[in-house]
Scaffold this motif. Structure first.
Motif, PDB file in Angstrom:
ATOM      1  N   SER A  88     -14.066   5.056  20.605  1.00  0.00           N
ATOM      2  CA  SER A  88     -13.821   3.621  20.761  1.00  0.00           C
ATOM      3  C   SER A  88     -15.082   2.948  21.279  1.00  0.00           C
ATOM      4  O   SER A  88     -15.784   3.501  22.132  1.00  0.00           O
ATOM      5  CB  SER A  88     -12.672   3.379  21.745  1.00  0.00           C
ATOM      6  OG  SER A  88     -12.570   1.991  22.037  1.00  0.00           O
ATOM      7  N   PRO A  89     -15.389   1.740  20.767  1.00  0.00           N
ATOM      8  CA  PRO A  89     -16.555   1.012  21.283  1.00  0.00           C
ATOM      9  C   PRO A  89     -16.315   0.421  22.667  1.00  0.00           C
ATOM     10  O   PRO A  89     -17.229  -0.099  23.287  1.00  0.00           O
ATOM     11  CB  PRO A  89     -16.763  -0.085  20.238  1.00  0.00           C
ATOM     12  CG  PRO A  89     -15.392  -0.331  19.698  1.00  0.00           C
ATOM     13  CD  PRO A  89     -14.721   1.019  19.686  1.00  0.00           C
ATOM     14  N   ILE A  90     -15.075   0.521  23.143  1.00  0.00           N
ATOM     15  CA  ILE A  90     -14.733  -0.068  24.431  1.00  0.00           C
ATOM     16  C   ILE A  90     -14.370   1.040  25.406  1.00  0.00           C
ATOM     17  O   ILE A  90     -13.245   1.554  25.402  1.00  0.00           O
ATOM     18  CB  ILE A  90     -13.567  -1.071  24.286  1.00  0.00           C
ATOM     19  CG1 ILE A  90     -13.948  -2.180  23.314  1.00  0.00           C
ATOM     20  CG2 ILE A  90     -13.198  -1.666  25.644  1.00  0.00           C
ATOM     21  CD1 ILE A  90     -12.837  -3.165  23.028  1.00  0.00           C
ATOM     22  N   THR A  91     -15.336   1.420  26.234  1.00  0.00           N
ATOM     23  CA  THR A  91     -15.108   2.485  27.209  1.00  0.00           C
ATOM     24  C   THR A  91     -15.437   2.048  28.627  1.00  0.00           C
ATOM     25  O   THR A  91     -15.340   2.851  29.549  1.00  0.00           O
ATOM     26  CB  THR A  91     -15.960   3.721  26.860  1.00  0.00           C
ATOM     27  OG1 THR A  91     -17.348   3.327  26.818  1.00  0.00           O
ATOM     28  CG2 THR A  91     -15.551   4.298  25.514  1.00  0.00           C
ATOM     29  N   LYS A  92     -15.821   0.787  28.797  1.00  0.00           N
ATOM     30  CA  LYS A  92     -16.102   0.256  30.126  1.00  0.00           C
ATOM     31  C   LYS A  92     -15.856  -1.249  30.119  1.00  0.00           C
ATOM     32  O   LYS A  92     -15.733  -1.869  29.060  1.00  0.00           O
ATOM     33  CB  LYS A  92     -17.532   0.573  30.560  1.00  0.00           C
ATOM     34  CG  LYS A  92     -18.597   0.097  29.586  1.00  0.00           C
ATOM     35  CD  LYS A  92     -19.968   0.566  30.053  1.00  0.00           C
ATOM     36  CE  LYS A  92     -21.066   0.121  29.081  1.00  0.00           C
ATOM     37  NZ  LYS A  92     -22.407   0.563  29.533  1.00  0.00           N
ATOM     38  N   TYR A  93     -15.785  -1.826  31.324  1.00  0.00           N
ATOM     39  CA  TYR A  93     -15.386  -3.220  31.428  1.00  0.00           C
ATOM     40  C   TYR A  93     -16.374  -4.170  30.746  1.00  0.00           C
ATOM     41  O   TYR A  93     -15.963  -5.141  30.122  1.00  0.00           O
ATOM     42  CB  TYR A  93     -15.218  -3.629  32.893  1.00  0.00           C
ATOM     43  CG  TYR A  93     -14.844  -5.095  33.029  1.00  0.00           C
ATOM     44  CD1 TYR A  93     -13.552  -5.526  32.736  1.00  0.00           C
ATOM     45  CD2 TYR A  93     -15.789  -6.050  33.392  1.00  0.00           C
ATOM     46  CE1 TYR A  93     -13.202  -6.853  32.816  1.00  0.00           C
ATOM     47  CE2 TYR A  93     -15.445  -7.381  33.479  1.00  0.00           C
ATOM     48  CZ  TYR A  93     -14.153  -7.786  33.186  1.00  0.00           C
ATOM     49  OH  TYR A  93     -13.820  -9.106  33.254  1.00  0.00           O
ATOM     50  N   SER A  94     -17.663  -3.903  30.845  1.00  0.00           N
ATOM     51  CA  SER A  94     -18.639  -4.806  30.231  1.00  0.00           C
ATOM     52  C   SER A  94     -18.441  -4.891  28.724  1.00  0.00           C
ATOM     53  O   SER A  94     -18.545  -5.973  28.135  1.00  0.00           O
ATOM     54  CB  SER A  94     -20.067  -4.343  30.555  1.00  0.00           C
ATOM     55  OG  SER A  94     -20.292  -3.026  30.085  1.00  0.00           O
ATOM     56  N   GLU A 126      -8.925   2.568  15.643  1.00  0.00           N
ATOM     57  CA  GLU A 126      -8.935   3.155  16.983  1.00  0.00           C
ATOM     58  C   GLU A 126      -7.561   3.656  17.413  1.00  0.00           C
ATOM     59  O   GLU A 126      -7.448   4.454  18.341  1.00  0.00           O
ATOM     60  CB  GLU A 126      -9.466   2.140  17.990  1.00  0.00           C
ATOM     61  CG  GLU A 126     -10.944   1.847  17.795  1.00  0.00           C
ATOM     62  CD  GLU A 126     -11.333   0.500  18.348  1.00  0.00           C
ATOM     63  OE1 GLU A 126     -11.419   0.377  19.577  1.00  0.00           O
ATOM     64  OE2 GLU A 126     -11.548  -0.436  17.552  1.00  0.00           O
ATOM     65  N   VAL A 127      -6.511   3.182  16.759  1.00  0.00           N
ATOM     66  CA  VAL A 127      -5.159   3.690  17.012  1.00  0.00           C
ATOM     67  C   VAL A 127      -4.823   4.770  15.984  1.00  0.00           C
ATOM     68  O   VAL A 127      -4.421   5.881  16.335  1.00  0.00           O
ATOM     69  CB  VAL A 127      -4.128   2.550  16.963  1.00  0.00           C
ATOM     70  CG1 VAL A 127      -2.708   3.116  17.078  1.00  0.00           C
ATOM     71  CG2 VAL A 127      -4.384   1.555  18.084  1.00  0.00           C
ATOM     72  N   THR A 128      -5.005   4.459  14.700  1.00  0.00           N
ATOM     73  CA  THR A 128      -4.801   5.424  13.623  1.00  0.00           C
ATOM     74  C   THR A 128      -5.980   5.325  12.662  1.00  0.00           C
ATOM     75  O   THR A 128      -6.219   4.253  12.107  1.00  0.00           O
ATOM     76  CB  THR A 128      -3.487   5.155  12.866  1.00  0.00           C
ATOM     77  OG1 THR A 128      -2.388   5.181  13.782  1.00  0.00           O
ATOM     78  CG2 THR A 128      -3.264   6.202  11.790  1.00  0.00           C
ATOM     79  N   PRO A 129      -6.740   6.394  12.477  1.00  0.00           N
ATOM     80  CA  PRO A 129      -7.898   6.344  11.586  1.00  0.00           C
ATOM     81  C   PRO A 129      -7.520   5.837  10.197  1.00  0.00           C
ATOM     82  O   PRO A 129      -6.498   6.245   9.627  1.00  0.00           O
ATOM     83  CB  PRO A 129      -8.368   7.804  11.541  1.00  0.00           C
ATOM     84  CG  PRO A 129      -7.924   8.375  12.846  1.00  0.00           C
ATOM     85  CD  PRO A 129      -6.602   7.711  13.132  1.00  0.00           C
TER      86      PRO A 129
END
Length: 291
Positions: A200-206, A226-229
């Protein structure tokens, strides 16, 4: 005994009959038998009516309560998860337990009954599956699913919970929240998770904050496998009369079946359903573009 003497008060006692021309006292608010409980609810209602957290002194002033009482009540509410103290800002916002109450209301029949036929119509028009989700802590909870004919089953079945930062539905809702509330939901790296090997491209708050800024500018949220390829989703927030996100309408489809230049067209349809549902619940449509 005359009538006059019958109503004359004893000597030294206050008269029950106001003198001519004397101002009558204003009607007092009925005293509550459980003032602490009432004041706790008043604080929750006040915080829920605001777009962002408040200082304890402002809460006390707004409600006409002693500051000491407000601090005491906020301490109990914080211990039970109904408010969150943002130490850097010295303000209080709604906590996870308050969100759970909100989500519990959203899970009741009124929202589902209003949303289901609107999603069914959307599915008939676009030929893709759609669902309605609400925020539940840091997750989204799916409360309605309308599956399109000849389309595969999805993990977003009714009753399923998924991390909100991974889903289009969750991102649409998070983007409509005040940034301080999003920060409270995602205080550290442990709050982020992934479902499978796809990174996922979202792994931190920033990264989340930057992504939500894009969602606000577009007026809708997206998710790419990101939920189902292989599956993508588009979602838009449903808001109440204060602009607070109550739910999200989303559609899910095979990404290789929908060219990228068609996503905005589909997003406009999803946004229209979300706006119509906002109006039906006496809310107001969400943003349509750059703010």
């Amino acid at each position: 005994m005359s009538a006059a003497s019958a109503i004359t008060p004893p000597a030294g006692a206050p008269s029950a009959v106001p003198k001519a021309g004397a101002a009558r006292p204003a009607a007092a608010r009925p005293a509550s038998k459980v003032p602490a409980a009432e004041n706790t609810l008043r604080i929750l209602k006040l915080l829920a009516s605001k777009r962002g957290p408040m200082a304890a002194s402002n809460i006390a002033t707004s409600l006409g309560l002693p500051r000491s009482s407000v601090y005491h009540l906020l301490g109990v509410m914080e211990a039970n998860g109904f408010v969150l103290h943002l130490h850097e800002e010295q303000r209080y916002g709604l906590g996870i337990s308050a969100f759970e109450l909100s989500s519990a209301y959203s899970r009741q029949e009124p929202l589902s009954r209003l949303g289901r036929p609107m999603l069914a119509t959307l599915v008939d028009v676009i030929g893709e599956s759609a669902h309605l989700a609400v925020l539940h802590g840091r997750d989204v909870l799916y409360i309605v699913e309308e599956r399109a004919k000849n389309r595969p089953s999805l993990v977003t079945d009714v009753g399923v919970r998924l991390p909100s930062h991974l889903t289009a539905s969750g991102r649409a809702i998070l983007a409509a929240l005040p940034k301080s509330q999003v920060r409270a939901l995602y205080p550290n790296a442990a709050a982020f998770s992934a479902r499978h090997e796809t990174e996922s491209p979202i792994t931190k708050y920033s990264a989340l904050s930057s992504h939500l800024d894009q969602v606000r500018q577009r007026g809708y949220a997206t998710e790419h496998g990101e939920v189902t390829p292989g599956f993508g989703s588009i979602a838009a927030a449903v808001t109440d009369h204060t602009g607070w996100p109550t739910a999200a309408v989303a559609v899910t489809f095979l990404e290789d079946k929908l060219p990228a230049d068609q996503w905005p067209v589909l997003a406009a349809r999803v946004k229209k359903v979300a706006d119509d549902l906002s109006v039906r619940i006496h809310g107001r449509p969400g943003p349509t573009g750059p703010q």
